[in-house]
Each structure stands twice: as C-alpha cells, then as structure tokens.
Design an enzyme around this catalytic site. Structure first.
Site, mmCIF file in Angstrom:
data_model
loop_
_atom_site.group_PDB
_atom_site.id
_atom_site.type_symbol
_atom_site.label_atom_id
_atom_site.label_comp_id
_atom_site.label_asym_id
_atom_site.label_seq_id
_atom_site.Cartn_x
_atom_site.Cartn_y
_atom_site.Cartn_z
ATOM 1 C CG ASP A 99 -0.328 -0.544 2.487
ATOM 2 O OD1 ASP A 99 0.913 -0.533 2.588
ATOM 3 O OD2 ASP A 99 -1.070 -0.968 3.383
ATOM 4 C CG ASN A 106 -9.100 -1.474 11.682
ATOM 5 O OD1 ASN A 106 -8.220 -2.168 11.150
ATOM 6 N ND2 ASN A 106 -9.509 -0.335 11.154
ATOM 7 C CG HIS A 163 -5.886 -2.338 8.664
ATOM 8 N ND1 HIS A 163 -6.048 -1.080 9.195
ATOM 9 C CD2 HIS A 163 -4.551 -2.576 8.720
ATOM 10 C CE1 HIS A 163 -4.876 -0.598 9.559
ATOM 11 N NE2 HIS A 163 -3.948 -1.495 9.279
ATOM 12 C CD GLU A 177 -8.912 0.913 7.626
ATOM 13 O OE1 GLU A 177 -8.640 -0.096 8.308
ATOM 14 O OE2 GLU A 177 -8.616 2.058 7.982
HETATM 15 C C1 F6R Z 1 1.456 -1.503 6.137
HETATM 16 C C2 F6R Z 1 0.165 -2.160 6.199
HETATM 17 C C3 F6R Z 1 -0.653 -2.190 7.434
HETATM 18 C C4 F6R Z 1 0.146 -2.498 8.701
HETATM 19 C C5 F6R Z 1 -0.760 -2.499 9.924
HETATM 20 C C6 F6R Z 1 0.001 -2.765 11.200
HETATM 21 O O1 F6R Z 1 2.008 -1.605 4.858
HETATM 22 O O2 F6R Z 1 -0.262 -2.660 5.211
HETATM 23 O O3 F6R Z 1 -1.669 -3.150 7.281
HETATM 24 O O4 F6R Z 1 0.767 -3.751 8.559
HETATM 25 O O5 F6R Z 1 -1.398 -1.266 10.028
HETATM 26 O O6 F6R Z 1 0.869 -1.695 11.432
HETATM 27 P P1 F6R Z 1 1.955 -1.736 12.592
HETATM 28 O O7 F6R Z 1 2.959 -2.754 12.176
HETATM 29 O O8 F6R Z 1 2.536 -0.360 12.604
HETATM 30 O O9 F6R Z 1 1.248 -2.110 13.834
#
Ligand code: F6R
Length: 250
Positions: free
Chosen positions: A68, A137, A139, A144
């Site tokens: 992303d 959440n 994702h 989302e």
């Molecule tokens: C990042 C991504 C997100 C993160 C998720 C967890 O490229 O796709 O799905 O993996 O938000 O983020 P952290 O590791 O910061 O808890």
C-alpha cells in the site's frame, strides 16, 4: 492451513520472520516478495540487512511489490511508504531498485493507478511470499473493515482508528493522509504463501478474533483462515489469547 510460531518478544519475532523470508530468498532467488510497512516489520528488515551484510543473502534477482501507499505523498516524502521501504531495506541490500514496486501515491487517477498495479503484479506472475502486519481493527494492507472483501487494488478512505494509529509517525494528526491505495484482499489471497507478523498485547484480541472468529469482511484478516499456506510469527504478548493447538514454541 495456518502454522503459528510463538516467540518471546519483538526481537524473537523479528529473527524468526527474517529467517523464514531468508529461507525463501535462498531457495527461490528470483521470487516476488510482497512487503509491508509499519512498526512491526522494522526489526525483520534489520535482520535481513544483517544477513545480507554477512554475505548470506542475495537480493539481486528479487522483485518486490508493497501492499500500500498513502494517496498524495511523493516517494521522497519521509512519511511515504516508498521512502520507508527505501530507508528500512532497499538502500541497504543489493536489490535492483527498478525491481521494487509501491503504488504511486502521486497518481491522482485512482482507477488508472489501481489497474496499473494489478497488471504489474499479474505480469510478475503473482506474489510468492507476502509479508503482512495486522491492523488494530483487523485490517491487512489497508483493507479496512467493510461489508465485502475487496478483490483488486483500490483506493480506500482510512478509518478514524487507523488514522489515529498512524498519527504516531507524523508531527501532527492532521498531517496523516486520509486515503491510500492498497492491494485488495483478493490480490493478497492469491499469494503462494503468507507470513503474518504480530507483536504486542495491543494486537492480542484482534488476532484471536481474526483466527478463531467468523470469516467476515468486518475483520479483513479473518480471510487468512481460508488460505492454504499461512505462517504467523508472533510474540507471547500478541499470541496470549489464542488457543494453544496450532502454536509452536521454538
Ligand atoms: C502496512 C500495512 C498495514 C500495517 C498495519 C500494522 O504496509 O499494510 O496493514 O501492517 O497497520 O501496522 P503496525 O505494524 O505499525 O502495527
């Protein structure tokens, strides 16, 4: 099929995850790696860099696609995911930067950008190993919670809790972009193998819900229950609410 490795702490999780990625790179030196950003994979990337510095890894033929990117951010912006990947991994190993791909946050034509990214992944022959983190959440990528699983790369409006979680990386909460391009659940699901890394108590409830609750787009990561080859590496804090039967403690 899901296999779960329990490690003591973030260090242990990072070591195990890096070893799994390294094994893949050694066995399939020209493979396509799907990569993630965020706090969780930083230690994993550091260990991969150490292995490269020790002469144990060669990234020269590896191709990568990231999950992303924030809409509106240029790759030189230090909050963009392109910048994150360059500084946390790509600049430190012998990967050909032309073989690394992140959605283009500057492209304001969402339809064209999403189609470009899906075509690119298809042209690469799909993703061999996809690294994922887990959102608070549920994702994965920036898919989302929703009423349906999105198939393809698309532009999402980030939820309030995701914006809040990501605001820790920005000077001011209002600087966090509200939109992002993300691979779809379908794109992620097509990966040959998925490696999900999770750390910290804050992820324990959502991890349990994703793995032991119903498969629903309201918890996007729950789709992983249906994937044929998922490895989860977590620390004790993140795994503490899971029932024990699938867990290896090595
Ligand atoms: C990042 C991504 C997100 C993160 C998720 C967890 O490229 O796709 O799905 O993996 O938000 O983020 P952290 O590791 O910061 O808890």
């Amino acid at each position: 099929m899901i296999t779960i490795y329990k490690e003591k702490d973030y260090e242990g999780m990072s070591r195990r995850a890096a070893n799994i990625i390294a094994a893949h790179v050694i066995l399939e030196p020209a493979s396509v790696l799907g990569l993630a950003t965020g706090g969780t994979p930083v230690g994993t990337y550091q260990r991969l860099i150490s292995m490269y510095n020790d002469g144990d890894l060669d990234f020269s033929e590896i191709r990568t696609v990231n999950l992303d990117e924030y809409c509106g951010l240029d790759g030189t912006n230090d909050q963009s995911y392109r910048y994150f990947m360059d500084t946390n991994l790509f600049k430190h190993v012998n990967i050909d930067i032309d073989n690394t791909n992140v959605p283009d946050g500057r492209n304001t034509d969402a339809k064209a950008e999403c189609l470009r990214y899906d075509t690119l992944i298809e042209d690469l022959g799909g993703i061999d190993l996809q690294l994922l983190g887990l959102g608070g959440n549920g994702h994965i990528g920036f898919n989302e919670p929703d009423s349906a699983f999105a198939k393809h790369t698309h532009c999402v409006t980030l939820k309030k809790d995701t914006i809040e979680a990501n605001s820790r990386f920005f000077d001011r909460p209002e600087d966090v972009p509200t939109k992002a391009y993300t691979m779809g659940i379908g794109t992620i699901f097509m990966a040959g193998r998925i490696l999900l890394i999770v750390s910290g108590e804050g992820k324990a409830d959502i991890l349990k819900e994703a793995l032991e609750g119903p498969i629903t787009p309201a918890v996007p990561a729950s789709i992983l229950q249906l994937h044929p080859d998922v490895t989860i590496v977590g620390d004790e804090a993140a795994l503490k609410k899971l029932s024990d039967k699938l867990i290896y403690s090595l």
